[in-house]
Design an enzyme around this catalytic site. Structure first.
Site, PDB file in Angstrom:
ATOM      1  N   CYS A   1       7.675   9.684   5.288  1.00  0.00           N
ATOM      2  CA  CYS A   1       8.448  10.471   6.243  1.00  0.00           C
ATOM      3  C   CYS A   1       7.517  11.501   6.905  1.00  0.00           C
ATOM      4  O   CYS A   1       6.550  11.956   6.314  1.00  0.00           O
ATOM      5  CB  CYS A   1       9.597  11.255   5.643  1.00  0.00           C
ATOM      6  SG  CYS A   1      10.736  10.246   4.706  1.00  0.00           S
TER       7      CYS A   1
ATOM      8  N   TRP B   1      11.117   7.240   6.229  1.00  0.00           N
ATOM      9  CA  TRP B   1      10.845   5.998   5.496  1.00  0.00           C
ATOM     10  C   TRP B   1      11.750   6.082   4.277  1.00  0.00           C
ATOM     11  O   TRP B   1      11.534   6.894   3.387  1.00  0.00           O
ATOM     12  CB  TRP B   1       9.379   5.937   5.088  1.00  0.00           C
ATOM     13  CG  TRP B   1       8.961   4.642   4.471  1.00  0.00           C
ATOM     14  CD1 TRP B   1       8.533   3.522   5.119  1.00  0.00           C
ATOM     15  CD2 TRP B   1       8.914   4.332   3.067  1.00  0.00           C
ATOM     16  NE1 TRP B   1       8.237   2.535   4.217  1.00  0.00           N
ATOM     17  CE2 TRP B   1       8.461   3.003   2.948  1.00  0.00           C
ATOM     18  CE3 TRP B   1       9.220   5.034   1.911  1.00  0.00           C
ATOM     19  CZ2 TRP B   1       8.292   2.372   1.727  1.00  0.00           C
ATOM     20  CZ3 TRP B   1       9.061   4.406   0.682  1.00  0.00           C
ATOM     21  CH2 TRP B   1       8.599   3.083   0.604  1.00  0.00           C
TER      22      TRP B   1
ATOM     23  N   GLU C   1      -8.978  -8.525   1.508  1.00  0.00           N
ATOM     24  CA  GLU C   1      -8.624  -7.614   2.602  1.00  0.00           C
ATOM     25  C   GLU C   1      -8.138  -8.404   3.823  1.00  0.00           C
ATOM     26  O   GLU C   1      -7.167  -8.005   4.485  1.00  0.00           O
ATOM     27  CB  GLU C   1      -9.853  -6.743   2.933  1.00  0.00           C
ATOM     28  CG  GLU C   1      -9.720  -5.824   4.129  1.00  0.00           C
ATOM     29  CD  GLU C   1      -8.601  -4.789   4.024  1.00  0.00           C
ATOM     30  OE1 GLU C   1      -8.000  -4.647   2.954  1.00  0.00           O
ATOM     31  OE2 GLU C   1      -8.323  -4.153   5.051  1.00  0.00           O
TER      32      GLU C   1
END
Ligand code: M6R
Length: 615
Positions: free
Chosen positions: A2, A75, A488
Site C-alpha cells: 500500500c 494492496w 530469473e
C-alpha cells in the site's frame, strides 16, 4: 504494501495527493481513496481499481477543495479489494479518518473488544479497527488525537505506517510508523507525508524518515513534533537532503517503466561501480567492506538472505564468492530462514539483499541474525530504507528508482555490487592473483558497453516474442553462473505475462522436466562459451531430439548452437563470472515483449506489489 500520501499547507491538497498516489501505485493498485478537509467537513471518495479510476469517480462525486488531505493506494491484506474495504476509513463518529499501510495482527481481538463497547464495522479491514480504537481511547481518556494515537498504538501488534486526522481539529495530521516506511517532506510552511519521497520531490528536498516506533504530529504553520510511541518522549529528528530528481521517476519517453529500466542498465551499472572500481590503481574501494574487513576475513561462512529477484542475485553471489574468494556461502529465502530456527553464530556474516529495502521477510531475517550476534551487511537500492538502516553496514547499488514491479536494473546492479565485494575480499584473502584481479576489474569496466550491445538484440527478441507469445509453458535452463539467470528469466516471464515458466539447472532436466518437452515447449537455454559449454550443448541436443523449440542465448559468433537451435540471441563475450550481467538482458526483453503483446499491464502486474512489506 500500500502507498500513503498526505498534505497540509497552503496549496490545494487534491492534485498533490492524486499525483503522489500515482507515483506510489507500484506499492499496490487494487483500490484507492482520498479524504480531503474542505474547510467545513471531510470529503471522502474511494473505489476498487486504480488511482485513475478514483480520479474519474472523485471529480464527479465530491468537491476537491481543501488544503489538508490524505490518500491511499491499496494492496489488499484484510478483506477483498472492493469499495468498502478501500481506505481511508472513518471512525464510528465520523470525526476521525485514517489511512494505513501494514497489518494489525491482533485486530480480531481488538475488534471483539470494540464490538462489546458498541462499535460497529462496515469493512473487513484491520484499519477500521485501528481508527475506532484511537477514537475509543480519545473519548475514554478525554485526550488529544496525538496522545490517543500513542496510547492506541501501544495496544497494537503488527506493522503500520498511518496518517490520521480529526475533522474537529483540522489543522493537524498525526502519523506513526512501525515496520512500514513513512517519510515527511518539509516544505515552506507546508508538509507532505508519503511512503517514499517520490510524491513530494518537486516541492521539497528536505525530508524526515520516521524510525520504527516513532510518531509525528504535523501542525499547520508549526514545526513537526516527533515522539516515541512507547513513552511519548520527544525526539530530535534528522532532516535528510534528498538526492532524487523528478526526471528519475518519470518514463522519459518509454512506453513502460520496465522498458526504461531495462535500457537504463548500462548507466545504472556504471553508477554502481563509479568511485569504487579504480582499475588504473588496481583497487576496489567500498567503505562498508574496508571498515569491517576483519569481520569478513574471520567469517566461517556468508549467509545471504533475500526474496524474489534479489534472492536470484544472491545465488549468483554464491558462485562468485566461492569461486573468487573461497568463502562458503549459503543462500536463504528470507521467509524460510526467519522461521527455521537456523544455526547462526557470531562468526557468520549475513548479507541481506533488497532493492526496496523494505521487504518484511528480509527485514525479519536481519533482525533474527543480529539477535544471534551475526554481523549483517545490506545491499539495497533505496537510500535510507528500513533495511539500509537496520543492517550493521552496507553498500548501495545506486541503480536509481526502480518503478516497474518486475526488477531489472536492480538485479544487474546487485550482481555488480556483489562482484565488487567478492573481488575485494578475494584480493584481501589472496585467493586471486594481482593480475587476475586487475583483469577482472578491466572486464567489469567494459560491462556497461557490452550491456548496451546486448540491448541491440531487442528487435530480434521481439520477433521471437511474437512467435512464442501464445505458448502455455516455458522452460529456462542454465548452468553454473547462469543457473540463477535461468530462474530469473522464468520469474520475469511469469510475473508479467502470467505464462507458466520454470527455471532449472540444465543438467537437472533429465531428472524430471524433460518429460514436459514436446513440439509445443519453448526452451530458453543459456549456452555462453565460458562455463560448461559442451555440456549445455549436449542438453540442447537432448531437447532437440524431443522436438522442443530452442531459443539459445549464446556468445557472439557461436556457430555450434546456431546449428541446433531454432533461434539464437547473441551477447558479447566476457569472463565467466560476469556473464549473468549480459545473459539476463535478452531474457528481460523477451518477457517484456511477450507481456506487451498479450496486452498485460507490464508495470503493475496483477496481485503483485513492488515493495512487499507484509510477510
Ligand atoms: O525489494 P526487494 O528486492 O527486497 O524485493 C524482493 C522481491 O519482492 C522482488 O525481487 C520481486 O520478486 C520482484 N517482483 C521480481 O521482479
Amino acid at each position: 504494501m500500500c502507498g500513503i500520501v498526505g498534505y497540509i499547507g497552503h496549496r490545494e491538497a487534491y492534485p498533490i495527493i492524486i499525483k503522489g498516489l500515482q507515483r506510489l501505485e507500484y506499492r499496490g493498485y487494487d483500490s484507492a481513496g482520498i479524504a480531503l478537509y474542505d474547510g467545513t467537513d471531510i470529503k471522502l471518495s474511494k473505489t476498487k481499481g486504480k488511482v485513475s479510476d478514483l480520479k474519474e469517480r472523485l471529480e464527479n462525486e465530491i468537491s476537491t477543495n481543501g488544503t489538508l488531505g490524505i490518500g491511499h493506494t491499496r494492496w489488499a491484506t484484510h478483506g477483498v479489494p472492493n469499495d468498502i474495504n478501500s481506505h481511508p476509513h472513518y471512525s464510528n463518529s465520523g470525526d476521525l479518518v485514517i489511512i494505513h499501510n501494514g497489518i494489525i495482527e491482533n485486530y480480531d481481538a481488538l475488534k471483539k473488544e470494540l464490538i462489546k463497547r458498541g462499535y460497529t464495522f462496515k469493512s473487513d479491514t484491520d484499519t477500521e479497527v485501528l481508527v475506532n480504537l484511537i477514537e475509543d481511547v480519545k473519548k475514554n481518556e478525554n485526550t488529544k488525537l496525538g496522545k490517543a494515537v500513542q496510547i492506541a498504538l501501544n495496544q497494537v501488534v503488527g506493522a503500520y505506517a498511518i496518517a490520521v486526522f480529526d475533522k474537529k481539529k483540522p489543522n493537524e495530521i498525526v502519523v506513526a510508523k512501525l515496520g512500514s516506511p513513512l517519510a515527511i517532506g518539509i516544505g515552506d510552511d507546508e508538509f507532505f507525508i508519503a511512503s517514499d519521497a517520490t510524491p513530494f520531490i518537486e516541492f521539497t528536498k528536505n525530508a524526515i524518515y520516521l524510525e520504527d516506533e516513532q510518531m509525528a504530529i504535523i501542525r499547520r504553520h508549526k514545526e513537526v513534533k516527533v515522539r516515541k510511541i512507547k513513552n511519548d518522549a520527544l525526539v530530535d529528528p534528522y532532516v535528510q537532503e534528498l538526492q532524487l530528481n523528478l526526471e528519475q521517476i518519470e518514463k522519459g519517453g518509454y512506453e513502460h517503466f520496465m522498458l526504461k529500466e531495462i535500457y537504463e542498465q548500462p548507466q545504472a551499472i556504471r553508477d554502481t561501480f563509479r568511485g569504487r572500481l579504480l582499475s588504473n590503481e588496481a583497487l576496489i574501494k567500498l567503505a562498508g567492506i574496508e571498515d569491517n574487513m576483519k569481520k569478513f576475513l574471520a567469517a566461517d561462512r556468508i549467509i545471504v538472505v533475500a526474496c524474489g529477484t534479489s534472492w536470484h542475485a544472491g545465488l549468483v553471489a554464491e558462485y562468485i564468492f566461492e569461486d573468487l574468494a573461497r568463502i562458503p556461502v549459503e543462500v536463504e529465502y528470507a521467509s524460510e530462514f526467519r522461521y527455521r530456527n537456523p544455526v547462526i553464530t557470531e562468526k557468520d556474516v549475513v548479507i541481506a539483499i533488497s532493492q526496496s529495502g523494505e521487504t518484511a521477510d528480509t527485514l525479519a531475517a536481519i533482525k533474527l541474525a543480529k539477535s544471534k550476534g551475526a554481523f549483517v551487511f545490506g545491499v539495497c537500492n533505496v537510500v535510507g530504507s528500513s533495511i539500509a538502516r537496520e543492517t550493521d553496514a552496507g553498500a548501495y547499488t545506486h541503480a536509481g528508482p526502480e518503478i516497474g514491479v518486475a526488477s531489472t536494473k536492480a538485479f544487474t546492479t546487485q550482481i555488480t555490487v556483489l562482484t565488487l565485494i567478492a573481488l575485494r575480499l578475494a584480493r584481501a584473502k589472496g585467493t586471486i592473483s594481482s593480475s587476475e584481479f586487475r583483469h577482472h576489474l578491466i572486464e567489469l569496466e567494459t560491462i556497461p558497453n557490452k550491456v548496451k550491445e546486448a540491448l541491440e538484440s531487442d528487435g530480434y527478441v521481439q520477433t521471437i516474442a511474437d512467435i512464442y507469445k501464445d505458448a502455455k509453458n516455458f522452460l529456462y535452463l542454465g548452468r553454473g553462473y547462469n543457473f540463477p539467470v535461468a530462474l530469473e528469466g522464468a520469474l520475469k516471464l511469469k510475473e508479467i505475462s502470467y505464462i507458466h515458466a520454470e527455471g532449472y539447472p540444465a543438467a537437472e532436466m533429465k531428472h524430471g522436466p524433460i518429460a514436459l518437452i514436446d513440439e509445443h515447449m519453448p526452451v530458453v537455454v543459456i549456452a555462453t562459451k565460458k562455463g560448461h559449454y559442451e555440456k549445455v550443448v549436449s542438453n540442447i541436443q537432448e531437447i532437440k531430439s524431443r522436438k522442443g523449440k530452442i531459443i539459445g542465448i549464446v556468445t557472439k559468433g557461436d556457430e555450434s548452437v546456431k546449428e541446433l537451435a531454432d533461434h539464437v540471441i547473441e551477447v558479447p563475450e566476457t569472463i565467466e563470472c560476469l556473464t549473468p550481467l549480459l545473459t539476463t538482458i535478452p531474457l528481460q526483453l523477451l518477457s517484456y515483449h511477450i507481456a506487451v503483446m498479450l496486452g498485460k499491464n507490464v508495470d503493475q502486474p496483477r496481485n503483485l506489489a513492488k515493495s512487499v512489506t507484509v510477510e
